[in-house]
Scaffold this motif. Sequence first.
Motif, PDB file in Angstrom:
ATOM      1  N   GLY A   1     -13.840  -3.402  12.631  1.00 25.50           N
ATOM      2  CA  GLY A   1     -14.695  -3.453  11.454  1.00 25.50           C
ATOM      3  C   GLY A   1     -13.996  -3.046  10.175  1.00 25.50           C
ATOM      4  N   VAL A   2     -12.692  -2.771  10.245  1.00 20.51           N
ATOM      5  CA  VAL A   2     -11.901  -2.382   9.075  1.00 20.51           C
ATOM      6  C   VAL A   2     -10.500  -2.947   9.245  1.00 20.51           C
ATOM      7  CG1 VAL A   2     -13.171  -0.210   8.834  1.00 20.51           C
ATOM      8  CG2 VAL A   2     -11.019  -0.247  10.100  1.00 20.51           C
ATOM      9  N   THR A   3      -9.738  -2.868   8.164  1.00 18.47           N
ATOM     10  CA  THR A   3      -8.299  -3.104   8.262  1.00 18.47           C
ATOM     11  C   THR A   3      -7.590  -2.140   7.327  1.00 18.47           C
ATOM     12  OG1 THR A   3      -6.489  -4.712   8.095  1.00 18.47           O
ATOM     13  CG2 THR A   3      -8.243  -4.895   6.470  1.00 18.47           C
TER      14      THR A   3
ATOM     15  N   ILE B   1      -7.673   1.143   2.736  1.00 15.80           N
ATOM     16  CA  ILE B   1      -8.438   0.611   3.854  1.00 15.80           C
ATOM     17  C   ILE B   1      -9.527  -0.284   3.306  1.00 15.80           C
ATOM     18  CG2 ILE B   1     -10.057   2.550   3.899  1.00 15.80           C
ATOM     19  CD1 ILE B   1     -10.105   2.316   6.951  1.00 15.80           C
ATOM     20  N   ILE B   2      -9.830  -1.350   4.011  1.00 16.39           N
ATOM     21  CA  ILE B   2     -10.900  -2.258   3.623  1.00 16.39           C
ATOM     22  C   ILE B   2     -12.003  -2.160   4.663  1.00 16.39           C
ATOM     23  CG2 ILE B   2     -11.560  -4.663   3.203  1.00 16.39           C
ATOM     24  CD1 ILE B   2      -8.679  -5.213   2.358  1.00 16.39           C
ATOM     25  N   THR B   3     -13.187  -1.794   4.213  1.00 16.51           N
ATOM     26  CA  THR B   3     -14.348  -1.655   5.086  1.00 16.51           C
ATOM     27  C   THR B   3     -15.399  -2.682   4.694  1.00 16.51           C
ATOM     28  OG1 THR B   3     -15.508  -0.095   3.663  1.00 16.51           O
ATOM     29  CG2 THR B   3     -13.867   0.828   5.193  1.00 16.51           C
TER      30      THR B   3
ATOM     31  N   ASP C   1     -10.588 -14.958  -3.632  1.00 17.61           N
ATOM     32  CA  ASP C   1      -9.570 -15.126  -4.671  1.00 17.61           C
ATOM     33  C   ASP C   1      -8.799 -13.834  -4.923  1.00 17.61           C
ATOM     34  OD1 ASP C   1     -10.327 -17.769  -5.090  1.00 17.61           O
ATOM     35  OD2 ASP C   1     -11.916 -17.167  -6.498  1.00 17.61           O
ATOM     36  N   ARG C   2      -9.153 -12.771  -4.208  1.00 16.73           N
ATOM     37  CA  ARG C   2      -8.535 -11.469  -4.425  1.00 16.73           C
ATOM     38  C   ARG C   2      -7.491 -11.171  -3.353  1.00 16.73           C
ATOM     39  NH1 ARG C   2     -11.956  -8.353  -7.889  1.00 16.73           N
ATOM     40  NH2 ARG C   2     -14.001  -9.334  -8.205  1.00 16.73           N
ATOM     41  N   SER C   3      -6.641 -10.182  -3.661  1.00 14.28           N
ATOM     42  CA  SER C   3      -5.679  -9.675  -2.672  1.00 14.28           C
ATOM     43  C   SER C   3      -6.260  -8.435  -2.008  1.00 14.28           C
ATOM     44  CB  SER C   3      -4.355  -9.333  -3.350  1.00 14.28           C
ATOM     45  OG  SER C   3      -4.522  -8.207  -4.212  1.00 14.28           O
ATOM     46  N   ALA C   4      -5.639  -8.012  -0.922  1.00 11.46           N
ATOM     47  CA  ALA C   4      -6.108  -6.821  -0.210  1.00 11.46           C
ATOM     48  C   ALA C   4      -6.073  -5.595  -1.112  1.00 11.46           C
ATOM     49  CB  ALA C   4      -5.250  -6.591   1.033  1.00 11.46           C
ATOM     50  N   ALA C   5      -5.033  -5.483  -1.955  1.00 14.46           N
ATOM     51  CA  ALA C   5      -4.901  -4.317  -2.831  1.00 14.46           C
ATOM     52  C   ALA C   5      -6.030  -4.236  -3.841  1.00 14.46           C
ATOM     53  CB  ALA C   5      -3.559  -4.352  -3.547  1.00 14.46           C
TER      54      ALA C   5
ATOM     55  N   ASP D   1      -0.300  -7.282  -0.705  1.00 10.91           N
ATOM     56  CA  ASP D   1      -0.382  -8.584  -1.376  1.00 10.91           C
ATOM     57  C   ASP D   1      -0.983  -9.674  -0.510  1.00 10.91           C
ATOM     58  OD1 ASP D   1       1.646  -8.817   0.446  1.00 10.91           O
ATOM     59  OD2 ASP D   1       3.180  -9.476  -0.980  1.00 10.91           O
ATOM     60  N   ALA D   2      -1.497  -9.300   0.672  1.00 12.38           N
ATOM     61  CA  ALA D   2      -2.105 -10.294   1.558  1.00 12.38           C
ATOM     62  C   ALA D   2      -3.397 -10.811   0.947  1.00 12.38           C
ATOM     63  CB  ALA D   2      -2.382  -9.682   2.922  1.00 12.38           C
TER      64      ALA D   2
END
Length: 322
Positions: A234-236, A248-250, A263-267, A218-219
């Motif tokens: 380069g990722v989280t 994972i976010i790339t 405006d978006r969440s990590a999910a 929800d971050a």
Amino acid sequence: MNAYLQSAQRVIDTEAQGLNALQQSLSAEGGALGPAFGAAIELILAAKGRVIVSGMGKSGHIGRKIAATFASTGTPAQFVHPGEASHGDLGMVTSGDVVLLLSNSGETPEIADIIAHTRRFSIPLIGVASREGSTLLRQSDVALLLPPMTEACGNGIVPTTSTTVTLALGDALAVALMEHRKFTPEHFRTFHPGGKLGAKLSRVGDLMHDEMPLVAEDAPMSEALLVISQKGFGVTGVTDSDGRLSGIITDGDLRRHMDGLLDRSAAEVMTRAPRSIAPDQLAEAALAEMQARKITCLFALEADGKPAGILHIHDCLRAGMV
């Protein structure tokens, strides 16, 4: 040039015949060397100390390699030069050791003091020679008589086939001992921490980073971008409410969600069920996965799915794996 190639082929063929003779002599179907080979293994396994390998000249060069192979595969070993042994180094050979003495003729004068030392102090002696009834083999507790062979030099005076066969016999002893002791790649890595070989046998846990780029599902993406920038991978990774890695976010995910990204969440941005690896797997497997998938990072996950570390392909490069 054809003459050179013919010489080379003759040498290889002659030495191959010698190795074949050794194989036959070790055959379980009545091979002459088989019982003595087994006795040598038992003698080494029973030793509380080291295997002291010795030999003069070309036999000495082969002995150094055999000692190194023993030492790197779980059998403590040391090479002692027979000339130095006669001038004080016999003190390195103690009652808990077993001596492996190499001499093609079995009559090399320089080995006499080592033979006498082992007999005086009841130190087990394994002799390797090509001449039956030679002094070395007669004095040995276990006599390893090499099979008849022809030296590849053509005139029978240059140690060629005999050194190759002796080296192979040493390798056979080392590997038989290694397999009996159930010597694993992990044990092997302990004795080979440096160089490409050590790197290939490293575990993911040896190279991975404990401080990982992680955010909750929800971050907000502003936080995810900050973590990506700060950690430098380069990722989280993205974790669920139980702390398990859920995505994972790339940079590819960022480009795909460029419109309204903040405006978006990590999910909402992450790629779910990312590739991962266990910390106890070989780093080489992680490198192969990254190269095959054309990715730069892998999270290492514990059995419960929680991240234990992150491995970057640059970590593998720095370790010398490629």
